[in-house]
Scaffold this motif. Structure first.
Motif, PDB file in Angstrom:
ATOM      1  N   UNK A 274     -30.988  74.495 -46.445  1.00 43.42           N
ATOM      2  CA  UNK A 274     -31.673  74.617 -45.154  1.00 43.42           C
ATOM      3  C   UNK A 274     -33.170  74.312 -45.262  1.00 43.42           C
ATOM      4  N   UNK A 275     -33.874  74.804 -46.300  1.00 42.03           N
ATOM      5  CA  UNK A 275     -35.257  74.345 -46.466  1.00 42.03           C
ATOM      6  C   UNK A 275     -35.350  72.824 -46.638  1.00 42.03           C
ATOM      7  N   UNK A 276     -34.351  72.224 -47.304  1.00 45.70           N
ATOM      8  CA  UNK A 276     -34.380  70.780 -47.489  1.00 45.70           C
ATOM      9  C   UNK A 276     -34.072  70.037 -46.190  1.00 45.70           C
ATOM     10  N   UNK A 277     -33.266  70.639 -45.330  1.00 43.04           N
ATOM     11  CA  UNK A 277     -33.063  70.055 -44.000  1.00 43.04           C
ATOM     12  C   UNK A 277     -34.358  70.089 -43.191  1.00 43.04           C
ATOM     13  N   UNK A 278     -35.090  71.207 -43.294  1.00 37.52           N
ATOM     14  CA  UNK A 278     -36.392  71.289 -42.621  1.00 37.52           C
ATOM     15  C   UNK A 278     -37.344  70.243 -43.191  1.00 37.52           C
ATOM     16  N   UNK A 279     -37.301  70.046 -44.500  1.00 40.68           N
ATOM     17  CA  UNK A 279     -38.121  69.031 -45.142  1.00 40.68           C
ATOM     18  C   UNK A 279     -37.721  67.633 -44.659  1.00 40.68           C
ATOM     19  N   UNK A 280     -36.427  67.413 -44.591  1.00 38.73           N
ATOM     20  CA  UNK A 280     -35.876  66.133 -44.115  1.00 38.73           C
ATOM     21  C   UNK A 280     -36.397  65.827 -42.704  1.00 38.73           C
ATOM     22  N   UNK A 281     -36.456  66.868 -41.871  1.00 36.05           N
ATOM     23  CA  UNK A 281     -36.899  66.679 -40.479  1.00 36.05           C
ATOM     24  C   UNK A 281     -38.348  66.229 -40.401  1.00 36.05           C
ATOM     25  N   UNK A 282     -39.151  66.559 -41.403  1.00 34.39           N
ATOM     26  CA  UNK A 282     -40.578  66.210 -41.386  1.00 34.39           C
ATOM     27  C   UNK A 282     -40.895  64.957 -42.193  1.00 34.39           C
ATOM     28  N   UNK A 283     -39.858  64.321 -42.724  1.00 29.25           N
ATOM     29  CA  UNK A 283     -40.059  63.112 -43.523  1.00 29.25           C
ATOM     30  C   UNK A 283     -39.900  61.860 -42.661  1.00 29.25           C
ATOM     31  N   UNK A 284     -40.594  60.786 -43.016  1.00 28.64           N
ATOM     32  CA  UNK A 284     -40.369  59.515 -42.298  1.00 28.64           C
ATOM     33  C   UNK A 284     -38.968  58.985 -42.607  1.00 28.64           C
ATOM     34  N   UNK A 285     -38.408  58.254 -41.681  1.00 28.41           N
ATOM     35  CA  UNK A 285     -37.030  57.782 -41.802  1.00 28.41           C
ATOM     36  C   UNK A 285     -36.806  56.937 -43.046  1.00 28.41           C
ATOM     37  N   UNK A 286     -37.815  56.181 -43.442  1.00 29.21           N
ATOM     38  CA  UNK A 286     -37.608  55.273 -44.576  1.00 29.21           C
ATOM     39  C   UNK A 286     -37.427  56.025 -45.897  1.00 29.21           C
ATOM     40  N   UNK A 287     -37.780  57.321 -45.923  1.00 20.20           N
ATOM     41  CA  UNK A 287     -37.581  58.106 -47.136  1.00 20.20           C
ATOM     42  C   UNK A 287     -36.212  58.786 -47.191  1.00 20.20           C
ATOM     43  N   UNK A 288     -35.480  58.722 -46.107  1.00 24.94           N
ATOM     44  CA  UNK A 288     -34.174  59.371 -46.074  1.00 24.94           C
ATOM     45  C   UNK A 288     -33.139  58.566 -46.860  1.00 24.94           C
ATOM     46  N   UNK A 289     -32.247  59.267 -47.586  1.00 24.14           N
ATOM     47  CA  UNK A 289     -31.131  58.552 -48.221  1.00 24.14           C
ATOM     48  C   UNK A 289     -30.175  58.053 -47.144  1.00 24.14           C
ATOM     49  N   UNK A 290     -29.328  57.097 -47.521  1.00 29.45           N
ATOM     50  CA  UNK A 290     -28.353  56.613 -46.546  1.00 29.45           C
ATOM     51  C   UNK A 290     -27.418  57.734 -46.117  1.00 29.45           C
ATOM     52  N   UNK A 291     -27.065  58.577 -47.084  1.00 34.01           N
ATOM     53  CA  UNK A 291     -26.200  59.720 -46.789  1.00 34.01           C
ATOM     54  C   UNK A 291     -26.786  60.964 -47.451  1.00 34.01           C
ATOM     55  N   UNK A 292     -26.977  61.997 -46.647  1.00 38.49           N
ATOM     56  CA  UNK A 292     -27.400  63.293 -47.176  1.00 38.49           C
ATOM     57  C   UNK A 292     -26.192  64.210 -47.062  1.00 38.49           C
ATOM     58  N   UNK A 293     -25.495  64.431 -48.180  1.00 40.85           N
ATOM     59  CA  UNK A 293     -24.240  65.177 -48.202  1.00 40.85           C
ATOM     60  C   UNK A 293     -24.558  66.657 -48.433  1.00 40.85           C
ATOM     61  N   UNK A 294     -24.312  67.499 -47.431  1.00 40.13           N
ATOM     62  CA  UNK A 294     -24.800  68.885 -47.454  1.00 40.13           C
ATOM     63  C   UNK A 294     -23.681  69.888 -47.190  1.00 40.13           C
ATOM     64  N   UNK A 295     -23.795  71.021 -47.868  1.00 43.31           N
ATOM     65  CA  UNK A 295     -22.883  72.147 -47.669  1.00 43.31           C
ATOM     66  C   UNK A 295     -23.685  73.443 -47.673  1.00 43.31           C
TER      67      UNK A 295
END
Length: 559
Positions: A274-295
């Motif tokens: 969940x902290x990493x999802x919050x981090x993901x939300x504040x990152x620019x799109x180009x830094x996102x992996x194609x797939x963020x596989x989360x549980x």
């Protein structure tokens, strides 16, 4: 939303473990009762039903509601479709086949969710390859979906539109097999109830934990099976490598089996994902992996909060490894010489990708209070300096004093639950009590001094009363002597004929008057003696009471 996580207030001890481990910042409401106890309840509208509080509560104050009882009641009336998630093999390694056989004997149709997981993998690959999705966050985990809907709705643009393995399996059964029976799914997951409610695809979430309780309560014995054989005769095709979805990175491994070049990052566990999802939300799109596989669960669905399993993570992962070996053998027999996957070819020919898409229900996030709005909260909490505001002891359950202040501002907690505030209140009360004790000591000393003076006065009175007693006794004795003498004189005068009659008469009158006066004096003396006795008794009683008061005062002073 209907309540899923429930609280038993009589068992809540206010330890804040639920708050500390909960990833949803507005799911818990802590309040102080009239008797001074703290209890934490659940706000169902902001709870993501991840079940972490159920897992971590050591006092039995948290539990959850599923559909086991309702499904069993329906079982006696209608022919149910029962879907088994692949985690059943790790939770019940020696009984999973017996459980499915029990349902089959009840007239149920049995289907494999692993097959739906294979569809889920196919749908993701085709959506990525056809560029129908951008960088995606996977959504097999219903708690993750709920978190994004409530707390990070802007991530819905990234949340995969592909249904979860269960919903893919149900969609296939309803749209392609034309089955209309009521559907129950056997899961290790509390949060699946929210997915089923939102999509309307599944009627009953039957969790492994509650199912086991049902069997135990009703004396139902399940036949044991071999732990080395993972084949089962489902009413439709058994899934392949989709069977490893319950383990961390299960979806990733399925995608990489077909396209190892796709950039995939994984994350699991409430304190990490969940902290990493919050981090993901504040990152620019180009830094996102194609797939963020989360549980949400650290070790995947195999040890979900509703699994009720006694298996260790090592047992679970060993079973998953064997499941994977067996699934890959079955897949290998279904691969064309060209290397094309026969199952995926079947999906390409028979399935429509659009049938396996879903929509989401974003909620409006609660506004974050400003620093100026939080300032009065910090003051109430006894945090007046910047150092105070960053004490961050975590005793309240929150990650920081700031988070606690936000919770208080939103009405989710109370300043009394802040240890710093509690300490400041205790210190203030201790200082006040110390002042009161000091004043009480002064009053006690004054009372002791007064009581000593009173005792001295009583002793003086007692001595004086003794002197009065002696004087009245002597007076009474002398009055008696005089009285006898006067009576003898009167008698002499009456008997003496030589004396003048008038003089004798006057003398007798004077003597008789004197005798009466001495009689009255004697009566007064007797009354004085009686009063002196009463006064002496009163003095003794007062002295006793003074001694008791002194003893009490000295005891108070020592305490």
């Amino acid at each position: 939303m209907n309540e899923v996580i429930i609280v038993k207030p009589d068992k809540c001890v206010g330890c804040n473990a639920c708050v500390r481990n909960c990833p949803a910042p507005e799911a818990n409401v802590t309040k102080m009762l009239e008797d001074g106890r703290f209890i934490t309840t659940v706000n169902p509208d902001r709870c993501i039903t991840c079940g972490e509080c159920v897992r971590t509560c050591n006092h039995g104050a948290r539990d959850y509601i599923d559909d086991t009882e309702a499904a069993m009641s329906r079982l006696n009336k209608d022919k149910l479709i029962v879907l088994a998630t692949p985690a059943i093999k790790t939770v019940f390694p020696t009984q999973w086949k017996g459980i499915l056989d029990w349902f089959r004997k009840k007239g149920c149709l049995i289907y494999d969710v692993s097959f739906g997981a294979d569809i889920c993998t196919w749908a993701h690959l085709r959506a990525i390859q056809d560029k129908k999705v951008g960088n995606v966050i996977t959504q097999p985990c219903a708690a993750i979906v709920k978190y994004i809907e409530i707390y990070q709705p802007k991530l819905l643009n990234n949340l995969s539109p592909i249904h979860s393995p269960i919903s893919c399996a149900v969609t296939y059964i309803k749209k392609y097999l034309r089955r209309t029976n009521p559907i129950a799914v056997l899961t290790p997951c509390i949060a699946k109830k929210t997915e089923f409610t939102e999509t309307g695809l599944v009627d009953y979430n039957v969790t492994f934990g509650k199912l086991k309780e049902y069997f135990d309560k009703n004396g139902i014995r399940i036949t044991a099976n071999s732990i080395d054989d993972f084949e089962y005769s489902f009413d439709d095709q058994q899934g392949q490598v989709g069977a490893v979805y319950p383990r961390p990175g299960g979806l990733r491994d399925n995608i990489w089996l077909h396209d190892p070049d796709i950039n995939i990052t994984t994350s699991e566990g409430v304190h990490k994902v969940y902290p990493e999802l919050d981090m993901y939300a504040n990152m620019p799109e180009y830094k996102h992996p194609e797939v963020f596989d989360v549980l949400s669960c650290e070790f995947g669905c195999n040890v979900g909060p509703a699994s009720g399993t006694n298996q260790t993570v090592f047992d679970v992962m060993a079973t998953m490894r064997e499941v994977e070996k067996e699934a890959k053998k079955r897949r290998k027999t279904g691969v064309f010489r060209s290397g094309e996957d026969r199952l995926f070819k079947k999906f390409d020919d028979e399935l429509r990708l659009s049938d396996f898409m879903r929509n989401y229900r974003p909620q409006t996030p609660t506004p974050v209070p400003t620093d100026s709005q939080l300032e009065p909260i910090f003051e109430i909490m006894g945090k007046h300096t910047e150092e105070d505001k960053h004490y961050d002891c975590h005793a309240c359950g929150y990650r920081s004093c700031h988070d606690m202040a936000v919770a208080i501002y939103r009405g989710l907690n109370t300043p009394d639950n802040c240890i710093v505030h509690a300490k400041s209140v205790l210190i203030a009360r201790h200082s006040e009590l110390a002042e009161q004790h000091e004043r009480l000591a002064e009053i006690t000393n004054e009372c002791l001094d007064l009581s000593e003076r009173l005792k001295k006065d009583l002793r003086d009175i007692n001595d004086n009363m003794g002197t009065i007693g002696q004087s009245t006794t002597a007076t009474s004795e002398r009055a008696g002597v005089v009285n006898n003498l006067l009576q003898n004189i009167v008698k002499f005068c009456n008997n003496n004929s030589t004396m003048d009659a008038d003089s004798v008469k006057q003398l007798i009158e004077i003597l008789e008057t004197t005798i009466k006066a001495f009689g009255a004096l004697d009566d007064n003396v007797n009354t004085t003696n009686a009063s002196s006795g009463i006064i002496n008794n009163s003095i003794i009683e007062i002295s006793r009471l003074v001694d008791e008061i002194n003893a009490t005062l000295r005891k108070t002073e020592r305490n």
